[in-house]
Scaffold this motif. Structure first.
Motif, PDB file in Angstrom:
ATOM      1  N   PRO A  51       0.831  -1.214   0.000  1.00 16.47           N
ATOM      2  CA  PRO A  51       0.000   0.000   0.000  1.00 16.47           C
ATOM      3  C   PRO A  51       0.859   1.255   0.000  1.00 16.47           C
ATOM      4  O   PRO A  51       1.912   1.313   0.632  1.00 16.47           O
ATOM      5  CB  PRO A  51      -0.787  -0.124   1.312  1.00 16.47           C
ATOM      6  CG  PRO A  51       0.088  -0.948   2.198  1.00 16.47           C
ATOM      7  CD  PRO A  51       0.814  -1.907   1.300  1.00 16.47           C
ATOM      8  N   ILE A  52       0.419   2.262  -0.729  1.00 16.33           N
ATOM      9  CA  ILE A  52       1.101   3.552  -0.775  1.00 16.33           C
ATOM     10  C   ILE A  52       0.050   4.652  -0.653  1.00 16.33           C
ATOM     11  O   ILE A  52      -1.113   4.461  -1.002  1.00 16.33           O
ATOM     12  CB  ILE A  52       1.908   3.736  -2.090  1.00 16.33           C
ATOM     13  CG1 ILE A  52       1.006   3.540  -3.305  1.00 16.33           C
ATOM     14  CG2 ILE A  52       3.088   2.799  -2.130  1.00 16.33           C
ATOM     15  CD1 ILE A  52       1.692   3.831  -4.628  1.00 16.33           C
ATOM     16  N   ALA A  53       0.441   5.795  -0.151  1.00 14.00           N
ATOM     17  CA  ALA A  53      -0.480   6.915   0.034  1.00 14.00           C
ATOM     18  C   ALA A  53       0.311   8.205   0.100  1.00 14.00           C
ATOM     19  O   ALA A  53       1.529   8.206   0.303  1.00 14.00           O
ATOM     20  CB  ALA A  53      -1.321   6.738   1.304  1.00 14.00           C
ATOM     21  N   GLY A  54      -0.378   9.318  -0.067  1.00 12.38           N
ATOM     22  CA  GLY A  54       0.260  10.626   0.016  1.00 12.38           C
ATOM     23  C   GLY A  54      -0.771  11.728  -0.132  1.00 12.38           C
ATOM     24  O   GLY A  54      -1.967  11.468  -0.324  1.00 12.38           O
ATOM     25  N   ALA A  55      -0.314  12.954  -0.053  1.00 12.21           N
ATOM     26  CA  ALA A  55      -1.201  14.111  -0.185  1.00 12.21           C
ATOM     27  C   ALA A  55      -0.378  15.318  -0.614  1.00 12.21           C
ATOM     28  O   ALA A  55       0.821  15.399  -0.338  1.00 12.21           O
ATOM     29  CB  ALA A  55      -1.924  14.397   1.133  1.00 12.21           C
ATOM     30  N   PHE A  56      -1.017  16.230  -1.303  1.00 11.93           N
ATOM     31  CA  PHE A  56      -0.394  17.502  -1.665  1.00 11.93           C
ATOM     32  C   PHE A  56      -1.506  18.531  -1.849  1.00 11.93           C
ATOM     33  O   PHE A  56      -2.699  18.203  -1.821  1.00 11.93           O
ATOM     34  CB  PHE A  56       0.472  17.370  -2.931  1.00 11.93           C
ATOM     35  CG  PHE A  56      -0.297  17.020  -4.174  1.00 11.93           C
ATOM     36  CD1 PHE A  56      -0.802  18.026  -5.001  1.00 11.93           C
ATOM     37  CD2 PHE A  56      -0.507  15.703  -4.535  1.00 11.93           C
ATOM     38  CE1 PHE A  56      -1.515  17.716  -6.153  1.00 11.93           C
ATOM     39  CE2 PHE A  56      -1.214  15.375  -5.683  1.00 11.93           C
ATOM     40  CZ  PHE A  56      -1.719  16.389  -6.496  1.00 11.93           C
ATOM     41  N   THR A  57      -1.118  19.770  -2.035  1.00 11.52           N
ATOM     42  CA  THR A  57      -2.098  20.852  -2.173  1.00 11.52           C
ATOM     43  C   THR A  57      -1.817  21.669  -3.424  1.00 11.52           C
ATOM     44  O   THR A  57      -0.690  21.701  -3.934  1.00 11.52           O
ATOM     45  CB  THR A  57      -2.066  21.786  -0.956  1.00 11.52           C
ATOM     46  OG1 THR A  57      -0.771  22.394  -0.857  1.00 11.52           O
ATOM     47  CG2 THR A  57      -2.375  21.036   0.332  1.00 11.52           C
ATOM     48  N   PHE A  58      -2.844  22.299  -3.932  1.00 10.02           N
ATOM     49  CA  PHE A  58      -2.715  23.322  -4.968  1.00 10.02           C
ATOM     50  C   PHE A  58      -3.773  24.385  -4.668  1.00 10.02           C
ATOM     51  O   PHE A  58      -4.714  24.151  -3.888  1.00 10.02           O
ATOM     52  CB  PHE A  58      -2.908  22.718  -6.373  1.00 10.02           C
ATOM     53  CG  PHE A  58      -4.318  22.290  -6.668  1.00 10.02           C
ATOM     54  CD1 PHE A  58      -5.204  23.155  -7.313  1.00 10.02           C
ATOM     55  CD2 PHE A  58      -4.769  21.033  -6.317  1.00 10.02           C
ATOM     56  CE1 PHE A  58      -6.506  22.767  -7.591  1.00 10.02           C
ATOM     57  CE2 PHE A  58      -6.066  20.633  -6.592  1.00 10.02           C
ATOM     58  CZ  PHE A  58      -6.943  21.502  -7.225  1.00 10.02           C
ATOM     59  N   SER A  59      -3.604  25.542  -5.252  1.00  9.12           N
ATOM     60  CA  SER A  59      -4.502  26.662  -4.959  1.00  9.12           C
ATOM     61  C   SER A  59      -5.109  27.211  -6.236  1.00  9.12           C
ATOM     62  O   SER A  59      -4.460  27.241  -7.293  1.00  9.12           O
ATOM     63  CB  SER A  59      -3.751  27.778  -4.225  1.00  9.12           C
ATOM     64  OG  SER A  59      -3.227  27.303  -3.000  1.00  9.12           O
ATOM     65  N   ILE A  60      -6.341  27.621  -6.126  1.00  7.16           N
ATOM     66  CA  ILE A  60      -7.034  28.303  -7.214  1.00  7.16           C
ATOM     67  C   ILE A  60      -7.102  29.782  -6.855  1.00  7.16           C
ATOM     68  O   ILE A  60      -7.588  30.143  -5.780  1.00  7.16           O
ATOM     69  CB  ILE A  60      -8.455  27.742  -7.404  1.00  7.16           C
ATOM     70  CG1 ILE A  60      -8.399  26.239  -7.717  1.00  7.16           C
ATOM     71  CG2 ILE A  60      -9.182  28.474  -8.522  1.00  7.16           C
ATOM     72  CD1 ILE A  60      -9.770  25.592  -7.792  1.00  7.16           C
ATOM     73  N   GLY A  61      -6.618  30.621  -7.750  1.00  2.00           N
ATOM     74  CA  GLY A  61      -6.613  32.060  -7.492  1.00  2.00           C
ATOM     75  C   GLY A  61      -5.498  32.473  -6.575  1.00  2.00           C
ATOM     76  O   GLY A  61      -4.520  33.097  -6.996  1.00  2.00           O
ATOM     77  N   ALA A  62      -5.584  32.133  -5.310  1.00  7.05           N
ATOM     78  CA  ALA A  62      -4.574  32.479  -4.314  1.00  7.05           C
ATOM     79  C   ALA A  62      -4.674  31.484  -3.170  1.00  7.05           C
ATOM     80  O   ALA A  62      -5.742  30.928  -2.903  1.00  7.05           O
ATOM     81  CB  ALA A  62      -4.775  33.898  -3.798  1.00  7.05           C
ATOM     82  N   PRO A  63      -3.564  31.218  -2.488  1.00  5.72           N
ATOM     83  CA  PRO A  63      -3.613  30.296  -1.353  1.00  5.72           C
ATOM     84  C   PRO A  63      -4.520  30.822  -0.250  1.00  5.72           C
ATOM     85  O   PRO A  63      -4.720  32.030  -0.099  1.00  5.72           O
ATOM     86  CB  PRO A  63      -2.152  30.220  -0.887  1.00  5.72           C
ATOM     87  CG  PRO A  63      -1.347  30.671  -2.061  1.00  5.72           C
ATOM     88  CD  PRO A  63      -2.193  31.686  -2.772  1.00  5.72           C
ATOM     89  N   SER A  64      -5.064  29.901   0.520  1.00  4.36           N
ATOM     90  CA  SER A  64      -5.932  30.264   1.632  1.00  4.36           C
ATOM     91  C   SER A  64      -5.716  29.284   2.768  1.00  4.36           C
ATOM     92  O   SER A  64      -5.036  28.263   2.620  1.00  4.36           O
ATOM     93  CB  SER A  64      -7.406  30.229   1.191  1.00  4.36           C
ATOM     94  OG  SER A  64      -7.802  28.888   0.923  1.00  4.36           O
ATOM     95  N   ALA A  65      -6.295  29.595   3.906  1.00  4.01           N
ATOM     96  CA  ALA A  65      -6.251  28.660   5.028  1.00  4.01           C
ATOM     97  C   ALA A  65      -7.126  27.449   4.703  1.00  4.01           C
ATOM     98  O   ALA A  65      -8.092  27.548   3.953  1.00  4.01           O
ATOM     99  CB  ALA A  65      -6.734  29.351   6.297  1.00  4.01           C
ATOM    100  N   THR A  66      -6.762  26.312   5.257  1.00  3.52           N
ATOM    101  CA  THR A  66      -7.538  25.094   5.025  1.00  3.52           C
ATOM    102  C   THR A  66      -7.729  24.359   6.340  1.00  3.52           C
ATOM    103  O   THR A  66      -6.831  24.353   7.197  1.00  3.52           O
ATOM    104  CB  THR A  66      -6.837  24.172   4.007  1.00  3.52           C
ATOM    105  OG1 THR A  66      -7.600  22.973   3.857  1.00  3.52           O
ATOM    106  CG2 THR A  66      -5.433  23.824   4.434  1.00  3.52           C
ATOM    107  N   SER A  67      -8.887  23.746   6.495  1.00  2.30           N
ATOM    108  CA  SER A  67      -9.194  23.005   7.720  1.00  2.30           C
ATOM    109  C   SER A  67      -9.016  21.515   7.548  1.00  2.30           C
ATOM    110  O   SER A  67      -9.376  20.735   8.430  1.00  2.30           O
ATOM    111  CB  SER A  67     -10.644  23.284   8.145  1.00  2.30           C
ATOM    112  OG  SER A  67     -11.554  22.855   7.137  1.00  2.30           O
ATOM    113  N   VAL A  68      -8.459  21.098   6.417  1.00  4.48           N
ATOM    114  CA  VAL A  68      -8.288  19.672   6.148  1.00  4.48           C
ATOM    115  C   VAL A  68      -7.215  19.111   7.070  1.00  4.48           C
ATOM    116  O   VAL A  68      -6.098  19.629   7.139  1.00  4.48           O
ATOM    117  CB  VAL A  68      -7.904  19.435   4.683  1.00  4.48           C
ATOM    118  CG1 VAL A  68      -7.620  17.957   4.446  1.00  4.48           C
ATOM    119  CG2 VAL A  68      -9.008  19.923   3.766  1.00  4.48           C
ATOM    120  N   ALA A  69      -7.544  18.058   7.803  1.00  3.23           N
ATOM    121  CA  ALA A  69      -6.599  17.371   8.685  1.00  3.23           C
ATOM    122  C   ALA A  69      -6.532  15.917   8.249  1.00  3.23           C
ATOM    123  O   ALA A  69      -7.478  15.154   8.449  1.00  3.23           O
ATOM    124  CB  ALA A  69      -7.042  17.478  10.138  1.00  3.23           C
TER     125      ALA A  69
END
Length: 682
Positions: free
Chosen positions: A124-142
């Motif tokens: 099994p493998i897993a991961g995560a990354f982020t990208f922004s639309i318009g401009a970065p913002s705060a995120t509540s994803v945990a």
């Protein structure tokens, strides 16, 4: 001087402790997520800031992976699903790419892409990354901090993997040792128990792996091992099919063991025995190759380059390992529990072991080239480093095997008269050893009869015979059956004498066994071989759960080609000493770029004297340059907030890379200097 070999129980206990310690150390040091497929690219890239919402998110992997409906999830800043949940297969040729469509009308902000899948070699493998639309913002994803394949379930699965390898080696190697090297061993109880326990270990470990497969590749919760829906989905995968096939083949292996230790031992006609040996040899080889194939078809050999060659080579490698190490285990049991094992049997195993080592070297060289691919990967990746440890252990094992071979030659070079004497002794000892624990029981029975005789009572005598009224007390004095004596004392005393005599008989047999220095030396060298083999098997188990060096290097090159990975929420903090050459011209600039990634950033500069106090300078300027992409210099004009503190907001970093930050400090009308430093910005 008599050479005394260590007790088998103590030796086996030490081997188990050593195996447990090594297994725990290596499994603890191995990252659970270091599997064999890697994410080599994505669109949008990690940390990218796009002007408009993309229609889909694509992920590219280094090798084939198994996708499910929830393998790719895109979460908005509030943690809600932003994708449609429909996985698209975008693979083309050697490119392994999957995507998921996004919902229409997504607002600006930072989005999190979380993915989890299973590589083609079952890890099994897993991961995560982020990208922004318009401009970065705060995120509540945990996101959960549990690594795929980690935790209690991962540890149990790893132990089951180790036990399955060990059980396979002893089952196959033990059967081969009996058929090829020591046919008489088929009737020896300790050998029978060793092989049967190996079959039970392999069967039990396979069942445990099948049950743990669902939580191992998914939730990580032990309770999900009994989820019938999850078990059904596992059976539909390549790994589930391999484990099920292994269980079916173990049924055939049980029949092989039953015939080997049953019908074969009862045959007396030499021709019938020869025919049965031929049938068992052919059938056993087919079953052993089939069981080995369940690993080859589901793990390393089934992916990467040249799978058509790698799978047969892997089967040969596993069979050679089992023949050598499994046969070594049964030989060790025979040397300790059946000291009269024929010298010819030891010599035959020495030849078989030499052939197995030759096959191991040939197949190991090919597998090493296939999985590592370069000298840099051999020394610079975890897989390569573990492989070097395995090669070193193999060298040690071969060296000890050479010593064992010397002991075997010394056994074979004894004078004919001594051979004849030992042959007679061996025949007598074999009569005891073939029955295993029956010899001890016989000794105890003899001792009990002697004790009964000494007490004047026989096992089948009338218990009241010695206490009849009017019996001659003088005749019964030797039995201690006086009229006022407790009738229960005599049987207890007899049993105690029986145990004592049995212990004395066992000690005498051990002294006779250890009086042969050649056999004692051979036992010690074989025991040392077995200890090193246990460690080697642990390293091999960890190696199969580690990302191959070739894959790791290719993933690193792909990541470098697409730009460095972003490090979210990690500000860039650097210190830049300066000296303008004028009065009060020395100091330090502390620069902070927050969040230190592509998109808008906040810039703070603190100018300090060498003693740490604020230094108020007339002017300070900043420029950013990405030389690799010919971007910049991008000027930044910070505003003075207070003495020694300058700030700028909305500093745009258009793309990730190795940026050079230049700071120009002016301390007077004519004194100024420019200092710079390279930093990686995601």
């Amino acid at each position: 001087m008599t050479t005394t070999a260590p007790r088998l129980g103590t030796a086996l206990a030490r081997l188990l402790i050593l195996a447990a310690a090594l297994l725990g150390t290596l499994l603890a040091g191995a990252a659970p997520a270091s599997a064999h497929a890697a994410l080599t690219g994505s669109d949008p890239q990690d940390g990218a800031v796009v002007a408009t919402a993309p229609k889909e998110v694509n992920l590219t992997f280094s090798e084939q992976v198994a996708m499910s409906a929830d393998s790719i999830r895109v979460l908005d800043p509030a943690g809600r699903r932003a994708d449609t949940g429909e996985i698209r297969d975008l693979c083309s040729g050697s490119i392994v790419r999957y995507g998921v469509e996004l919902r229409a009308g997504l607002p600006d902000g930072t989005y999190t892409v979380a993915w989890q899948t299973v590589s083609a070699d079952s890890h099994p493998i897993a991961g995560a990354f982020t990208f922004s639309i318009g401009a970065p913002s705060a995120t509540s994803v945990a996101l959960p901090d549990r690594e795929p394949g980690g935790g209690l379930v991962g540890a149990l699965y790893g132990i089951a993997r180790y036990l399955s390898y060990a059980g396979f080696a002893v089952l196959v190697g033990g059967g081969a040792f009996v058929l090829v090297c020591w046919p008489r061993g088929a009737g020896v109880r300790p050998v029978q128990r060793t092989v049967v326990r190996a079959w039970l270990t392999l069967t039990g470990a396979t069942l445990v792996m099948l049950l743990l497969r669902n939580p191992y590749t998914g939730s990580g919760e032990l309770a999900d091992a009994f989820d019938l829906a999850g078990l059904k989905s596992v059976l539909e995968t390549k790994t589930g099919a391999a484990l099920t096939s292994r269980l079916l083949l173990l049924g055939a292996a049980a029949l092989f063991v039953a015939v080997l230790f049953g019908s074969y031992t009862r045959r007396t006609d030499p021709k019938e025995k020869k025919d049965l040996v031929f049938g068992l040899g052919i059938g056993g080889t087919v079953v052993a190759a089939g069981i080995a194939g369940t690993w080859a078809l589901a793990e390393h050999a089934s992916t990467g380059i040249q799978p058509g060659i790698a799978m047969p080579v892997d089967i040969l490698h596993l069979l050679a390992v089992a023949t050598w190490l499994g046969g070594l285990t049964v030989l060790l049991v025979a040397l300790y529990r059946t000291p009269s094992v024929e010298r010819a049997a030891v010599e035959r195993f020495s030849k078989v072991a030499f052939a197995s080592v030759a096959v191991l070297v040939a197949t190991g060289v090919y597998q090493s080239w296939r999985q590592v691919g370069s000298w840099s990967a051999l020394t610079g990746t975890r897989y390569g480093q573990l492989l070097l440890v395995k090669i070193g252990l193999m060298g040690v094992l071969v060296g000890i095997a050479w010593i064992s071979r010397r002991w075997t030659q010394r056994l074979a070079d004894l004078p004919p008269a001594e051979k004849a004497d030992e042959g007679e002794e061996g025949q007598e000892k074999d009569e005891e050893a073939v029955g295993g624990t029956e010899s001890s029981e016989a000794s105890e029975a003899d001792a009990a009869e002697q004790a009964d005789a000494a007490s004047g009572t026989a096992p089948d005598a009338d218990p009241g015979a010695g206490t009849r009224p009017g019996a001659d007390s003088g005749a019964d004095s030797g039995a201690g059956t006086r009229p006022d004596a407790d009738p229960g004392i005599a049987p207890e005393r007899a049993a105690q004498l029986a145990r004592q005599r049995a212990a004395v008989a066992t000690a005498r047999r051990k002294r006779e066994r250890d009086a042969d220095p050649e056999r004692s030396g051979l036992r010690r060298s074989v025991l040392t071989e077995a200890a090193v083999a246990v460690v080697l098997l642990v390293v091999t188990t960890v190696l199969t759960a580690t990302e191959p060096g070739r894959t790791e290097e290719e993933a690193g090159r792909s990541t470098a080609a697409s730009g460095p990975a972003a490090v979210p929420d990690r500000p860039v903090d650097i210190r830049l000493p300066f000296d303008t050459g004028g009065a009060d011209g020395k100091g330090v600039v502390r620069l902070s770029l927050d969040p230190g990634r592509t998109g808008a950033n906040g810039l703070h500069l603190y100018v300090e004297r060498p003693d740490g106090k604020p230094l108020d300078v007339p002017e300070i300027k900043v420029a950013l340059t990405l030389e690799a992409k010919a971007v910049g210099p991008l000027p930044v004009a910070p505003d003075r907030i207070q003495a020694g503190h300058w700030s700028a907001s909305g500093v745009q970093i258009p793309m990730p890379g190795e940026w050079r930050i230049q700071v120009t400090v002016r301390t007077s009308d004519i004194d100024q200097t420019t200092i710079d430093k390279n930093v990686k910005i995601g």
